[in-house]
Design a protein around this motif. Structure first.
Motif, PDB file in Angstrom:
ATOM      1  N   GLU A   1       0.894  -1.131   0.122  1.00 33.97           N
ATOM      2  CA  GLU A   1      -0.070  -0.157  -0.049  1.00 33.97           C
ATOM      3  C   GLU A   1       0.987   1.397   0.071  1.00 33.97           C
ATOM      4  O   GLU A   1       1.579   1.528   0.790  1.00 33.97           O
ATOM      5  CB  GLU A   1      -0.925   0.027   1.082  1.00 33.97           C
ATOM      6  CG  GLU A   1      -2.192   1.090   0.976  1.00 33.97           C
ATOM      7  CD  GLU A   1      -2.428   1.640   2.399  1.00 33.97           C
ATOM      8  OE1 GLU A   1      -3.388   2.404   2.335  1.00 33.97           O
ATOM      9  OE2 GLU A   1      -1.978   1.569   3.243  1.00 33.97           O
TER      10      GLU A   1
ATOM     11  N   PHE B   1       0.508  -2.811  -4.572  1.00 34.62           N
ATOM     12  CA  PHE B   1       0.072  -4.024  -4.148  1.00 34.62           C
ATOM     13  C   PHE B   1       0.719  -5.160  -4.361  1.00 34.62           C
ATOM     14  O   PHE B   1       0.122  -6.324  -4.421  1.00 34.62           O
ATOM     15  CB  PHE B   1      -1.387  -4.000  -4.217  1.00 34.62           C
ATOM     16  CG  PHE B   1      -2.180  -2.912  -3.382  1.00 34.62           C
ATOM     17  CD1 PHE B   1      -2.109  -2.911  -2.218  1.00 34.62           C
ATOM     18  CD2 PHE B   1      -2.657  -2.061  -4.252  1.00 34.62           C
ATOM     19  CE1 PHE B   1      -2.835  -2.011  -1.645  1.00 34.62           C
ATOM     20  CE2 PHE B   1      -3.451  -1.025  -3.555  1.00 34.62           C
ATOM     21  CZ  PHE B   1      -3.453  -0.883  -2.342  1.00 34.62           C
TER      22      PHE B   1
ATOM     23  N   SER C   1      -5.315 -10.238  -5.885  1.00 36.76           N
ATOM     24  CA  SER C   1      -4.725  -9.390  -4.596  1.00 36.76           C
ATOM     25  C   SER C   1      -3.959 -10.423  -4.077  1.00 36.76           C
ATOM     26  O   SER C   1      -3.871 -11.484  -4.085  1.00 36.76           O
ATOM     27  CB  SER C   1      -5.956  -9.150  -3.625  1.00 36.76           C
ATOM     28  OG  SER C   1      -6.547 -10.374  -3.018  1.00 36.76           O
TER      29      SER C   1
ATOM     30  N   ASP D   1      -6.869  -5.602  -2.832  1.00 35.86           N
ATOM     31  CA  ASP D   1      -5.858  -4.906  -3.812  1.00 35.86           C
ATOM     32  C   ASP D   1      -6.611  -4.444  -5.007  1.00 35.86           C
ATOM     33  O   ASP D   1      -5.797  -3.390  -5.649  1.00 35.86           O
ATOM     34  CB  ASP D   1      -4.580  -5.640  -3.809  1.00 35.86           C
ATOM     35  CG  ASP D   1      -4.021  -6.106  -2.557  1.00 35.86           C
ATOM     36  OD1 ASP D   1      -4.401  -5.585  -1.637  1.00 35.86           O
ATOM     37  OD2 ASP D   1      -3.361  -7.078  -2.720  1.00 35.86           O
TER      38      ASP D   1
END
Lengths: 423, 423, 423, 423
Positions: free
Chosen positions: A217, A220, B278, B283
């Protein structure tokens, strides 16, 4: 200052009950005077970007009366410091808080008894008029022109920090990648190193470079400075003025942060902390709100490790909060965070170190736990309050903030739609 | 339409090479015709909010030529559908994409061969002029007036969906809490249930209510509909028109999503999917970019479970993308996502089910893995391309999008600072 | 050897179909010869402890016909190597597999074409008659007598390795703590360093010391060598013969392992691998059974990083499997693991490096992904089979193992209750 | 009994100091009498399998003086209960602790004041002479003969429990799969349901069936009863006598367990607890040793939820410890665990519920946290000690256990190599 008088007047009403609790506690402990002295000296820097309501990519719900400029931010930290006497410095974020009139800003801060802690650069957003974009990173960028621009910004931040008598540049890079293949990890690392070397070369003699890490973050898939190992590798290659900054929320699930802290201290490379708490990721919640025992364990390592190296607790490393106040009043949230930090610190100071060392040497795990938890389960709130009292702070800072109607006053002055710069 | 002709002309250049690959593959498989038929029928809904550049709380770096209104969003999906022939519907987000002139919007969509899939309500942000704030939640709110406002919004979204011939309301709630103690979990759940019951009562006879779950973000301590168990509990209490929507990114680390999918199908309560990929949390990365094998395993459960219940793959549940395009061109990103979905679907269709069932019955774990991986390791790209070709789509959609200079054209028309509504 | 003839005879039946697939693939690729040459050379060491059924603390369910001693373990690896021609070495675990008659053991191994890879010490269990216990650790122990005992054991393992012409000692320590306070992290680290220094001093000139890391299990609060940063810190303090060993299962949830691999290569400190796969922790599952794309991404970094440093893929670092076979036949499981490794390696070799470098330099994330996935989605099984064929291995190793009834034969000879030493 | 007298004699020396602390605390609280009454009544069942040294798949390091049979296990629990007066029941594990002479066993337990809590079946290991193996599961097995065998075992366990006046069967299944494809999730679930229905039918009228869930270990891809949602689904299909058992260690990283507890209570389906603590997985560490605040939060939900349903805290659900004592004396470990549970319970009882409800209704998140943490930070140890004192237990149970040399005595009697059955 009028606020201090109001605080004293509130304290008086609570004094008898406090005295009773404090005296009982002091009677149970052997090191009250030493702990009090350390607590009185201990200060946590308040980040300029945390005085407004924070948010997420899904939205932000502002309160009101947020500080609209650096002066008002200084006033907010001043109020906080008057209440708890432990927030005696500010950490500025450039370009959100560029001091236009340095002398005036220094004077305002001085009037509240505040100094300026580390300055923070920002290369994770594009600023209006900026020639090149940081969409694909800054110090690690594949394009040397972008790297140069980011290096210049960092050097400019150092210059502004010098004017405010800051002594450290804190660098957090969002540089990373969202997808496998997007980035060559090795080149990204080496570009980052070269960029940091240029910044390092521009540090004044008595300055430090603090290198933050974070696993994910806003990127990702991978972050170029993703964990303490990568940060330490950079710090070692840079030299003695570079060290690793630990943000509690910047770890993968289940990471043993206290072990990292212990080892960074061992290596002489612990720059300091960004305190907050979290359950899932970089949640930026109030310190001590989710896992206060972990916070205590971190302070146990800090106290033990700093004592072993004869470091001064209050000044040898940087203590800072980095939280986002999405559903609480920012000042109240910060007051709760500083309180949690001081409680953990006080508890860590109460650990019976000689006994623990013996128990460790004997592998008496049961006893080790009893010793740690005896300190942790002690209700040290009267001790922390007493330290505050002796510094003319409020016995109950959050209570005082509310009783004195400080937010209402700020909102009346600044407006109910005043929104602070920051995240 | 001119675009289709351009696509055909590009296809011709690639046709011989494609034919060679396709014929080799067809010669290896026994079920080519069946798989092709299913692939041609399969459509994935494109969310109206995913046509612009996405971002994080740290910033957003827009590209250019983003669609500025619903018409332009329809055009973007139209282009995508013309290229891959698998994006034949749109999922609208209200109030970001309220159709002012319903008939005109229907006509525009129709011209591109698009229909409207589930409509999505939004109670995670405050809209200008909204009387009550969703800062502390919506359908779960402690204040019934806020709950009523949120219920009304959802009913309004249903009405707008009816006008567009949508058949489902998709509800994602950010309702939750950031701190222990902030919320009474039970009352929050019960308030949510009551609110959903009011919305459910307002559903047209042929509509469904899809209930999404998510463990964290934007709330970082607890989410009121946090996992599939909570969503299913609500769906069961609501009735036969309610079911659980699975967003691939909405799970705790290491969750076995394919097992959840299998059990929801078993219970007749799988509403559909929000596809993305993700590594850390929600994400919102391109489908199949991080863990394509997991996507395949999910499709294995879907194919097996739907066949066992004799459900029509293409229409029995909702197929939708929900991703955020932070560093890729949104249309290219969506093309990659749809391609990844179709590849996983095709691979799952190739699994030798009778042999797998025998191996499972014999606990022959080695053989089970060989059977699954034989399908997964098959290079099905020629099959997916052939299905597209037979529907007059592009053999290479991303390549065509680039070769035809579509983004440049859009940017020229819309401006390089056009920014879409959405996250 | 008779087995080779049986394999050839099986191959003949499958040859035509194989040829057809291989020729199609070769026609699609430009680098077939180079990839084939590298695949033929590539060997993965088989751990002596992985030839029996593994288990968990809850139980173990043995199959039958497990090797009862080192000779039989060599025979098992010999069979595996005859089948896939890629398991040409063994990694011994001392004291589970002490060679009583070194010359005889060398001769047996030689007869199967096997050599001895790194030797592994064991200080995570107490052996019968051992004076001091490793209950509270070994190289990190608070008691120097325990540390000395553990150091002596490691040196003894080196001596045994020398007799077998091994060239590396692989050290995995379970040393750690189960509870906060149990351990002083700093002293534990320093004790470990001193112990390793003594072992390092005993290394022959052409040997290496490989330092494995692992975050948890069997200790559940902290591990003294817990992550790559700690292992690298030790390796750097020890000297050029020390390096970091990566076991794929030894990471916290969501760790980006490929980034670690890239950075260790950059630092010249990547010792090698323990391959396996996992979903939750150190699950020790078959390589490639859970997340084959991650395995491919790791190989992408390996190929790129080794080429950049001009390292020989086959010999510059250690390639080893470390898995536990709880529900599969151990030999079949190992055959699947080696196959998955070679498939990932072949795919990584197919990545269009120059094009990727251009796309990276242009921040063309979409293209980067297309390039990687083009290689990954290629069905390279015919290539891997062809490499095996040219080395006289089986076109289908698992199939051959079954068709030839090898396990039945072993069980008949060794008994259905034969249990191997190991985990 | 002599032990009680020794305890009283130890207490006398500590009484004055205790009185001082207790009276101070009582002076601070308004609900001392109520909390004391509840603490005195509160009992935690001790599992028969937790009285010996535990281990991992890597090894076990036994202490000495472990109980060699059920009689000795009863004696250990008796000692524990005499010390803390809160361990008044035992939970047996069949077949590890089959009572040969039921009457004698009941008499022995009665002499220590102990009763028998839930009985636990075991189908995760094969027992000598067992016709069919549980290698691939038990109640979910593809082969109905294995399912029948496992059902019969569970019914046999009920019969043995009846003879001891137990009132619940606790079922933990390790059934699951290690690899994708190994299992058909839906059939595994349905087989499990059918097997449980047969067991349910055999329950005496006043018995309950407790269904435990666990996401992984010993299976590392999927577990057939993997989370609370799956357990609740089964419990609802079975009927009113079935409910969900929560083991604190059986959750994915970051799970909000307290929310699950609240919702299960809401649904009337919370069977009870297996208490322990963990950092990474099912670590089975001492309760409260890793995250005591989470334990407190769970008790906050329990107290609130049970009060709201007017359930009796002490008896309405099952309270049990399930930990593994790898590096601590098992009895000391259990004493620490029970203490941690009672501290958390006492703290939860101190939460100012009416004030919290007001703060929640006002979304005053700061105040909610202040209220919770005021209770948590209270040092309730004197309260817990006083409750114990009034029941004739030891003021300091671990201290008494050591001062009285109980383990030495047991070791002298049982031998230093006595090893208990269990994990």
């Amino acid at each position: 200052m009028q606020l201090t008088e109001k605080i004293q007047s509130l304290n008086e009403r609570q004094l008898a009950a406090h005295r009773h609790r404090f005296e009982f506690l002091a009677g149970q402990l052997s090191s009250t005077a030493d702990v009090l002295a350390k607590l009185r000296k201990f200060q946590v820097a308040i980040p300029s970007w945390a005085l407004g309501t924070g948010g997420t990519r899904f939205g932000r719900f502002s309160g009101g009366g947020e500080p609209r400029n650096l002066s008002e931010k200084i006033a907010d930290v001043g109020v906080l410091h008057a209440l708890n006497r432990s927030g005696g410095s500010m950490s500025l974020h450039i370009p959100w808080d560029v001091p236009d009139d340095v002398e005036a800003i220094r004077a305002e801060a001085g009037a509240w008894g505040l100094r300026f802690d580390a300055v923070n650069s920002n290369t994770f957003q594009d600023q209006p008029g900026q020639p090149l974009s940081y969409k694909f990173g800054s110090l690690h960028h594949v394009d040397s022109a972008v790297r140069k621009q980011a290096v210049r910004h960092n050097i400019e931040v150092i210059r502004q920090g010098e004017a405010l008598s800051s002594k450290a540049l804190s660098v957090w890079l969002s540089d990373g990648s969202n997808f496998p293949g997007q980035l060559n990890f090795r080149r990204a690392f080496q570009n980052t190193l070269e960029s940091l070397q240029e910044i390092y070369a521009a540090l004044p003699a008595d300055w430090q470079l603090w290198i933050e890490y974070k696993p994910f973050e806003p990127n990702f898939y991978a972050t170029t400075i993703g964990d303490w190992g990568q940060s330490l590798l950079l710090a070692n290659k840079l030299g003695p003025k570079a060290a690793t900054l630990v943000d509690l929320g910047h770890h993968l699930p289940n990471t043993n942060i206290e072990q990292i802290v212990s080892l960074l201290l061992m290596e002489g490379k612990l720059a300091g902390f960004h305190f907050n708490d979290s359950k899932y990721g970089d949640d930026d919640l109030t310190v001590g709100s989710i896992n206060p025992y972990q916070l205590f364990l971190i302070f146990c390592e800090l106290v033990e490790g700093m004592d072993q190296r004869q470091m001064d607790h209050a000044t040898a490393i940087g203590w800072m909060i980095d939280a986002s106040h999405n559903v609480k009043d920012p000042i109240e949230d910060l007051l709760q965070s500083v309180e949690a930090i001081k409680i953990a610190y006080a508890q860590a100071l109460l650990v019976d170190r000689p006994a623990l060392q013996v128990a460790q040497q004997e592998n008496d795990t049961v006893r080790c736990q009893e010793i740690l938890q005896a300190a942790y389960r002690t209700d040290v709130r009267p001790l922390v309050a007493e330290a505050r009292l002796r510094e003319n702070g409020a016995l109950d800072p959050v209570g005082a903030f509310r009783t004195l109607g400080i937010r209402n006053e700020l909102t009346a002055r600044r407006g109910s739609d005043a929104i602070a710069t920051g995240l």
